[in-house]
Design an enzyme around this catalytic site. Structure first.
Site, short mmCIF file in Angstrom:
data_model
loop_
_atom_site.label_atom_id
_atom_site.label_comp_id
_atom_site.label_asym_id
_atom_site.label_seq_id
_atom_site.Cartn_x
_atom_site.Cartn_y
_atom_site.Cartn_z
N HIS A 363 78.30 120.80 104.31
CA HIS A 363 79.34 120.35 105.20
C HIS A 363 80.32 121.46 105.57
O HIS A 363 80.66 121.64 106.74
CB HIS A 363 80.06 119.20 104.49
CG HIS A 363 80.92 118.44 105.39
ND1 HIS A 363 82.26 118.30 105.17
CD2 HIS A 363 80.66 117.80 106.53
CE1 HIS A 363 82.78 117.60 106.14
NE2 HIS A 363 81.83 117.27 106.97
N GLU A 604 68.46 109.62 110.79
CA GLU A 604 68.53 110.77 109.88
C GLU A 604 67.79 110.55 108.57
O GLU A 604 67.84 111.38 107.68
CB GLU A 604 69.97 111.23 109.66
CG GLU A 604 70.97 110.15 109.35
CD GLU A 604 72.41 110.69 109.25
OE1 GLU A 604 72.62 111.91 109.25
OE2 GLU A 604 73.32 109.86 109.15
N ASP A 628 70.21 115.98 108.09
CA ASP A 628 69.71 115.11 107.02
C ASP A 628 68.24 114.79 107.20
O ASP A 628 67.48 114.77 106.23
CB ASP A 628 70.53 113.82 106.95
CG ASP A 628 71.80 114.03 106.17
OD1 ASP A 628 71.72 114.62 105.09
OD2 ASP A 628 72.87 113.64 106.65
N CYS A 675 72.32 115.47 117.33
CA CYS A 675 73.63 116.04 117.02
C CYS A 675 73.61 116.85 115.73
O CYS A 675 74.64 117.22 115.21
CB CYS A 675 74.68 114.94 116.94
SG CYS A 675 74.36 113.74 115.65
C1 PEP Z 1 73.05 115.27 110.41
O1 PEP Z 1 72.74 114.84 109.30
O2 PEP Z 1 72.30 115.93 111.13
C2 PEP Z 1 74.41 115.07 110.92
C3 PEP Z 1 74.71 115.36 112.16
O3 PEP Z 1 75.34 114.59 110.06
P1 PEP Z 1 76.02 115.42 108.86
O4 PEP Z 1 75.65 116.85 109.00
O5 PEP Z 1 77.49 115.19 109.00
O6 PEP Z 1 75.44 114.78 107.66
MG MG Z 2 73.95 113.34 108.30
#
Ligand code: PEP
Ligand code: MG
Length: 762
Positions: A363, A604, A628, A675
């Site tokens: 993150h 995801e 994910d 995303c």
């Molecule tokens: C992902 O998992 O690709 C996503 C956009 O969410 P995060 O990175 O916040 O888990």
């Molecule tokens: Mg995610």
């Protein structure tokens, strides 16, 4: 069982040692003893690639540092080159046998050597020998392999720390480079500011002080406070404590005396060390001594000393905490960095980040990319507490950190930074232009946001909307859950900043590596645990407050979209939708004039890929979270630097899954975006566009690079590339194919890390 006990003993003793020579001496002495043999030695690889005898118990001690073997030279060199054990009852008969008279080893016939390997690199060779012919048995060989594997990390760490200490002690000033994982692109030259968890004795930065008398007074004042603390706890508990426990309290008080720990610390402060560092150094030494004792009662005292140590440290830190000064070119470095730590650095002063834990899709790395701060993750071997205030280079392209860099290397990196800046200026001219291919195929380019800083950057770069607003970020920056009204204000800021463009707000996605300081979730397997929608469906009060805040914030703008994270089944979606409708109906009843926003599902987890058609039939849009999805499809923890090189964003399985989601979503007439970080990867965007994604949502930093790639090709070229890639069986061939196409189209300058003087054309 005996071997296991011995192994534990060796590991414990080694962990208690403070420098490389003592570590090596303990290993050779203890291994020789446990294996009942006559010689144990360690050879370590030096900078020139030679294996140098570094410690021995049995051979002539004067030979240490003198005997050197090239890779593949002698039996030691052969073990290193082959990366596997060699076990001989008569070494002298082996063609590679060779001996050094200064060691006295010609007498020894039996030989067992095993490589010492850390992170796929051979650090050295561990050898046992004896005069009498002896074939070490399978169990013995396996034991030596185990010892070597367990100790390789400790040796690597001690080598790094030792090298760091020796910088500046010779005239040859060469920097040391530590390797981690590339976290956020870009390079930075700056000054290290170490952030460490409070009251953690092992994480106190090494620091010198000028005013010794002042530091001593400060230390004594803190010590008095703890003495008082311990005394009053003891008094309070007196009635409930048995005699033995009372004795323990007295012993605690005794330890704080000048004649005991207090005195040792004072000595170190007199040598110019900060009270915090002096204290933790002394305590850790005592903890180690107790921990390595054979008597279990004494062993347990280690935790008493540790506890006392942390108490005093907390006092020492409390009084100095507020004084942290951030230099203009701060490089934050810590074991684990968090969003709130980044937030503490005053605006404009943060130039780089280094985290010992985590990987490129952790993150904090994602946040760093979104605000454009060069970052290195997973620098596991960096002795970070020892580099407070030192000069560093962060190379976020290659994942390297340089400590005390030479003028030459600094000049090299300044050149790269200048070049990067030039590239951004060049790309800036694209921000008003549409994102379309040469033959006018359009793709929506959206951004991922969380902090206000990245929202501002996004607007400057010409984003067409927000594909992912990570609401957990504002949650992380507080010390309790934000109220509905506080949330409304924060969300309204986002919605108004981007209106009339859409803003996709994801409901709270905590768990995994995203934890809230005030809502800790401790699990053995957090990425498979209580995450995302699972948490909020179990806490409808949190979910409803958030959705109400989002809906209220959208009044007049009507540009809100709601996105649900970690959906793995249809009922999860249905329950979430029901709650959203409930919140909406309530607000309408309360008199708000708001439109029902589109509700989308993140794809995801693998089950959502297989259910994409059914999910699309029930939702207004889908959005793939490739960060994910990749970790779950490949079973590779996105947060673990040890497996970072297995995290293949363009694995054929990932490509197939993405295509399936696009097709299934479109079959229901539902738009689908992506995303995850892949959407902002200039090498991946042509494939994503050709697959049919309607929108790509990425960090603002990469937006214009991606636009430049898309504007440089025809849609048909991207389709041909995808068709070819789909036939390839592995990531490496896929990357090669993409590289060839980018080369042909003159796009490689947008995908490669910058090197000084690189050719550019738009
Ligand atoms: C992902 O998992 O690709 C996503 C956009 O969410 P995060 O990175 O916040 O888990
Ligand atoms: Mg995610």
């Amino acid at each position: 069982m005996i071997m296991l006990t011995s192994l534990r003993g060796i590991v414990q003793e080694v962990n208690a040692a403070s420098d490389l020579p003592s570590i090596l001496n303990i290993i050779v002495a203890r291994v020789k003893q446990v294996m009942s043999t006559e010689v144990c030695s360690i050879y370590l690889r030096d900078n020139s690639g030679a294996y140098v005898l570094m410690a021995t118990d049995g051979l002539n001690a004067a030979a240490v540092g003198q005997v050197r073997l090239a890779a593949n030279e002698g039996l030691v060199g052969l073990v290193a080159a082959r990366e596997e054990p060699i076990n001989l009852d008569r070494a002298e008969n082996h063609p590679k046998f060779l001996y050094f008279p200064e060691t006295g080893e010609e007498r020894y016939s039996a030989f067992l050597g095993v490589p010492v390997i850390h992170q796929r690199t051979v650090l050295g060779v561990l050898v046992i020998q004896q005069v009498e012919r002896r074939k070490f048995d399978e169990g013995e060989e396996a034991f030596l392999v185990t010892v070597s594997a367990q100790l390789a990390g400790v040796i690597a760490h001690a080598e790094a720390t030792g090298a760091l200490a020796s910088i500046g002690s010779n005239n040859l000033r060469t920097e040391i480079r530590f390797q981690g994982v590339a976290g956020a692109p870009g390079v930075a030259v700056g000054q290290a500011v170490v952030v460490s968890p409070l009251a953690d004795l092992k994480a106190v930065p090494y620091q010198k002080i000028d005013n010794i008398e002042e530091e001593l007074a400060f230390f004594n004042q803190c010590l008095a406070a703890v003495r008082q603390d311990v005394k009053s706890i003891g008094d309070e508990l007196k009635i409930r404590l048995n005699r033995e426990e009372q004795v323990l309290f007295d012993a605690y008080l005794g330890m704080l005396d000048d004649a005991s720990l207090g005195g040792e610390v004072t000595d170190r402060i007199r040598q110019g060390l900060s009270a915090q560092y002096a204290w933790s150094d002394v305590i850790l030494e005592h903890v180690k001594t107790f921990a390595s004792m054979h008597d279990p009662y004494l062993q347990e005292r280690a935790s008493d000393v540790q506890d006392l140590g942390s108490r005093v440290l907390a006092y020492l830190q409390q009084s100095t905490q507020k004084e942290r000064v951030y230099p203009d070119n701060t490089i934050l470095i810590g074991e684990e960095l968090t969003a709130s730590l980044l937030g503490e650095v005053p605006q404009g002063k943060l130039v780089g980040l280094v985290s010992l834990r985590g990987s490129s899709n952790s993150h904090v790395a994602i946040l760093a990319r979104s605000i454009g701060i060069p970052t290195v993750m997973g620098a596991v071997d960096l002795p970070y507490t020892k580099i407070e205030g030192r000069e560093l280079i962060v190379d976020g392209y290659h994942g390297s950190v340089y400590v005390d860099p030479s003028e030459t290397i600094k000049a090299h990196y300044r050149e790269i930074a200048k070049d990067d800046l030039e590239l951004y200026r060049l790309l800036d001219s694209l921000k008003e232009l549409p994102c379309e291919t040469l033959d006018r195929h359009r793709v929506a380019l959206w951004v991922n946001t969380g902090l206000m800083a990245d929202a501002i950057l996004s607007l400057e770069r010409g984003a067409e909307g927000v594909g992912l607003y990570r609401t957990e970020v504002p949650f992380m920056l507080r010390d309790r859950f934000p109220s509905e009204e506080e949330q409304r204000i924060a969300y309204r800021e986002q919605l108004s900043a981007f209106a009339p463009h859409p803003v996709t707000m994801r409901t709270l996605d905590i768990g995994g590596d995203k934890s809230l300081p005030y809502f800790p979730i401790a699990e053995d397997n957090p990425f498979l645990g209580w995450r995302g929608i699972r948490v909020t469906l179990d806490h409808p009060e949190i979910f409803l407050a958030q959705v109400r805040a989002m809906l209220k914030a959208s009044e007049d703008f009507n540009n809100l979209r709601i996105l649900l994270p970690m959906i793995s089944s249809i009922p999860e979606l249905e329950i979430a939708q029901m709650l959203i409708y409930r919140a909406y109906d309530e607000l309408i009843e309360e008199g708000f004039r708001i439109a029902m926003p589109p509700v989308g599902v993140m794809i995801e987890v693998p089950s959502a890929v297989y259910l994409a058609k059914e999910l699309a039939a029930r939702a207004d849009f889908l959005s793939v979270g490739s960060n994910d999805l990749t970790q779950y499809l490949l079973a590779v923890d996105r947060n673990n630097p040890r497996v970072a090189d297995l995290y293949h964003s363009l694995h054929p399985a990932v490509i197939r899954a993405l295509q399936q989601v696009v097709d299934d979503s479109h079959s229901q007439g539902v738009p689908v975006g992506i995303c995850g970080e892949l959407a902002g990867d200039p090498t991946a965007v042509l494939l994503l566009m050709a697959m049919g994604f309607d929108s790509l949502s990425m960090n603002a930093t990469n937006l214009l690079r991606v636009k430049s790639v898309i504007r440089g090709v025809k849609f048909a070229d991207a389709q041909n590339l995808l068709a070819d890639v789909k036939l390839l069986p592995d990531t490496e061939s896929i990357n090669r194919r993409i590289e060839a196409m980018y080369q042909e189209a003159g796009l490689t300058w947008l995908t490669k890390p910058r090197t000084p003087g690189q050719q550019k054309n738009t």
